[in-house]
Design a protein around this motif. Sequence first.
Motif, PDB file in Angstrom:
ATOM      1  N   PRO A   1       0.799  -1.240   0.000  1.00  0.00           N
ATOM      2  CA  PRO A   1       0.000   0.000   0.000  1.00  0.00           C
ATOM      3  C   PRO A   1       0.821   1.275   0.000  1.00  0.00           C
ATOM      4  O   PRO A   1       0.369   2.298  -0.535  1.00  0.00           O
ATOM      5  N   ILE A   2       2.025   1.280   0.593  1.00  0.00           N
ATOM      6  CA  ILE A   2       2.775   2.541   0.650  1.00  0.00           C
ATOM      7  C   ILE A   2       3.248   2.988  -0.727  1.00  0.00           C
ATOM      8  O   ILE A   2       3.667   4.137  -0.899  1.00  0.00           O
ATOM      9  N   PHE A   3       3.160   2.115  -1.723  1.00  0.00           N
ATOM     10  CA  PHE A   3       3.535   2.503  -3.079  1.00  0.00           C
ATOM     11  C   PHE A   3       2.309   2.708  -3.978  1.00  0.00           C
ATOM     12  O   PHE A   3       2.463   2.977  -5.176  1.00  0.00           O
ATOM     13  N   ASN A   4       1.118   2.613  -3.387  1.00  0.00           N
ATOM     14  CA  ASN A   4      -0.091   2.645  -4.227  1.00  0.00           C
ATOM     15  C   ASN A   4      -1.195   3.571  -3.732  1.00  0.00           C
ATOM     16  O   ASN A   4      -2.071   3.923  -4.512  1.00  0.00           O
ATOM     17  N   GLN A   5      -1.191   3.957  -2.474  1.00  0.00           N
ATOM     18  CA  GLN A   5      -2.321   4.714  -1.928  1.00  0.00           C
ATOM     19  C   GLN A   5      -1.825   5.917  -1.133  1.00  0.00           C
ATOM     20  O   GLN A   5      -1.030   5.745  -0.195  1.00  0.00           O
ATOM     21  N   PRO A   6      -2.259   7.119  -1.472  1.00  0.00           N
ATOM     22  CA  PRO A   6      -3.148   7.483  -2.583  1.00  0.00           C
ATOM     23  C   PRO A   6      -2.420   7.631  -3.923  1.00  0.00           C
ATOM     24  O   PRO A   6      -3.063   7.784  -4.959  1.00  0.00           O
ATOM     25  N   HIS A   7      -1.081   7.634  -3.899  1.00  0.00           N
ATOM     26  CA  HIS A   7      -0.320   7.830  -5.137  1.00  0.00           C
ATOM     27  C   HIS A   7       0.275   6.495  -5.594  1.00  0.00           C
ATOM     28  O   HIS A   7       0.827   5.746  -4.790  1.00  0.00           O
TER      29      HIS A   7
END
Length: 920
Positions: A546-552
């Motif tokens: 998630p730290i590489f996908n949300q929100p960016h």
Amino acid sequence: MPIAALLAALLLATGAEPGSFAEFKAWPRPADFPAAADYLRVLSRWPASAEADWHADPAHPGLAWYGGADSHWGMMQLASALYCYALLAGEPGYQGAVPRDALLRRVNEGVAFMTRCHVTGDLKCSDGRPWSDPRGAWHSATWAENLGAAADLAWRQLSDANRAAVQRVLVYEADRLSDSPIPSGDFSDTQAESNAWDASVIARAAAMFAGHPHAARWREKAIEWAANTLSVPQDASDGRRLDGRRVRDLVHTVNVHRSFAVENHGFFHTCYHWWPMWCLASAHDSYAAHGLPTPAAVYHHQRDVFGVLKPLYLADGQFAYPGGKDWPRWLYGLTAAVPALVVLADELDEPTARAMEREAFLRYEWEQLYNGDGSFTGRRLARLKQSKGGYIPFCRFEADEAIMLGLAYRLHRLHPPRPAMARAALDREVRGGFTCPDARLVYRRDDQRLAGWSWKTRTKRPQGVFALPGEPSLAEWDDNLLSTFDLAGESTPPLRPAASQGLTDGGLYAVGRLEWAPTTPEGDERRLKVADDNVPTGAIVVPEHPIFNQPHRLKDLSGLVDADSITEASPEWRVLARNRRGGPSIVEAAVGRGSILVCMADTDTGFTDGKPTGKLFENLVAYARARGRVGYVPGAGHLRTALAKLGWTPPAVSDLAAADLAGYGSLLVDRGSPPELKSSAWRLVRFAEQGGRVVRFCLHDDQWTEDELSGARPVGAVTHRVGFTALADGRTVVLFERAVANRPIRPRAVRGLNWQIGNDIFNGNQRVIRGAAGDETVVGVGGAAREVELPGSWLNVDDRVGLVWAGRGRLRLIDRAERTARYQSYGVETLRIEPEGGPDWPAGAPVLDHVVALYAGLDAARTRALAGRLVQLATGSPDLAAARVPRADGRVVTVVCSFGEGRAEYDGAPVPALTVTARD
């Protein structure tokens, strides 16, 4: 002028031997002393001493520097010296030994050297770097401001090339800072000082170059930086107007605790209450010099911060340092206090500030006359100047006094000096107590006693403060009034599993349990090794995280740098991203029902600086917020600044050891690893085990230990219970200490009590310690190091302060003849209670068990009379201590200390947890 005052003025004018400090202070002086002429007299003596420390540049004729020529302290001391020289060169009343034309030559040579060594110039400093380059720009605004102030004073006497160069430097600095984010930092590392000097150089550029196309923007930015200097959490909801804007719209940082206490270098630091106010005084001067009104933002919260300092005032311009002091005695922040006190008195109508300034000035002039050569610290810091690496600091401290007293002189020319209140009135005005849960300290000032306790200190060990307001030369600020343990093969400072402090009616208390020599069981997990190596962040290893996908959605991490680098991670860590050397950059470990994530990349500063790399920071914050309520664990302050820019400031979990974490879903931990966090890091693991999410930013190698996240609660070899209280009589302090070995140990040293006493030029370099065996005369600087046993249960120092004790062991005097802290500048004596027992301590052995009473304003005869009346009382519980204590007024009270966290009783009456109470 009365004849006595006229005689004093004549003696000062001739530079006569001043006699003792006490005699010098007793000379009669006019009601408006010190006035501008008094400052000019002192400043005029300095160049005769300073000339020996000017150096011509052998490679570039016409260039010179004062002290050193490196890109840090060298530029600082040069700019400060230039200010004094430029000031004196333009004063018609100057009558110093160095001719006026020689002063002006130094100004032009120094300005030329400094501007050419700036990042916009064509030369390098002696360390091969220009000053204010991106790697070292943090402090450069101070030097640019002082350079600008010096140039402002001597503008017509500067060469055309120097005027153009000064403008180039100030425009660069003002533009650079106008485009920079304004940082926050309230816990451990305030940004108040840097925000203040940044404000001052922007203000100087706007005032000196009012016709520049950027001047209007500079004026607005100077207001914003000044308003965000002494900023507090409550500013975020303050609807009052400041320079045309609501406070809550103008202030977006937090650099000072809600209580208006300031922390720096990891603890409540008196110097860094004053340092920002000096820089703001310089900003005030730049506006006044050009006939401009000073924005109200310059004074924002100055009076509030001064209110924190008032109860710490002793005498002679000396303020107490309950958390310790890492600068020389009487210098640094206390030098910066002088111009700040002038502003507080003249612009903010603080009459106590004028009285404090008067006393401080007397001390500066006396020491200068005592030196005999025009220097400010030449005799006291002679050993520092001649020591390896000591010459540059010596010149820095000399130049500090020159610029601070010079600025005070300039400020006094704006207003006729007001008469100073009498000493008795000053004592009444500064009475009072203060406590700050965030900075973890408490103190109280009475007419005859200043007492305090701090859990968070320079040495990382708790300590007490006991000082006489009229005798500041007695006080020492480090490693005081707490027994310390040196245990072979173990580590310090102690853990603090429980502690509290507070004010009482007429007194205060502090109680805690400490554990010395923490150890970690074998079989550690989640180990990380960290090195001081800034490596560019490399590739994403787990793109679905998630730290590489949300929100960016992030495809790469280019532009980021690992602030320090992980060189080795145990298998429990899952590597989410690597740096360009292939080492782990972002790692996460599953812990019970939760997790711990560590990000070494500089995402926080990237976001604050507005770089695209800040998108990862936003993702990390979103990852934490996905678990519900988020807490912020303080550190170096970079995370706090980034969160403020994000427009969201989670509640601070400032004391991890005592915090209730049950209501949090995630914890964001600021970069670095403060000592308080080290001893409580196991709580982060427990929090994660119970389902919490921990996100830690940038572990710094100089603070990190590789087993910090093992999850094992450290266990001390010695449990140390300590209770400290100031009684309501305004003169008596009581210290309980009880220490027990938890397992067999062989201590290298046990230093019981550790009461430290100053002994230097301000008290004649001699103390007389009276006790049951007679008198001991102790010489300060230059005396012989020795240890002396002091039989009996009492002693008295100079017929001014008494000590009575009861318990196990023996009392000893440790005569070291010099201060052991950095920048040695004076003597210090130590009184210790040495424990009984052999070299080995079995489990359960009582290492220490004593009660000590300290008395302010008590002579030897009265101290001896009280000695037999202090009695330890049995309590039947290791978590209770009690004693019959004679107060300084002769009244005897029962003092009960509860070290436990639960309900307790003594003699049929309840005792609140973690408190000290006195009963008739």
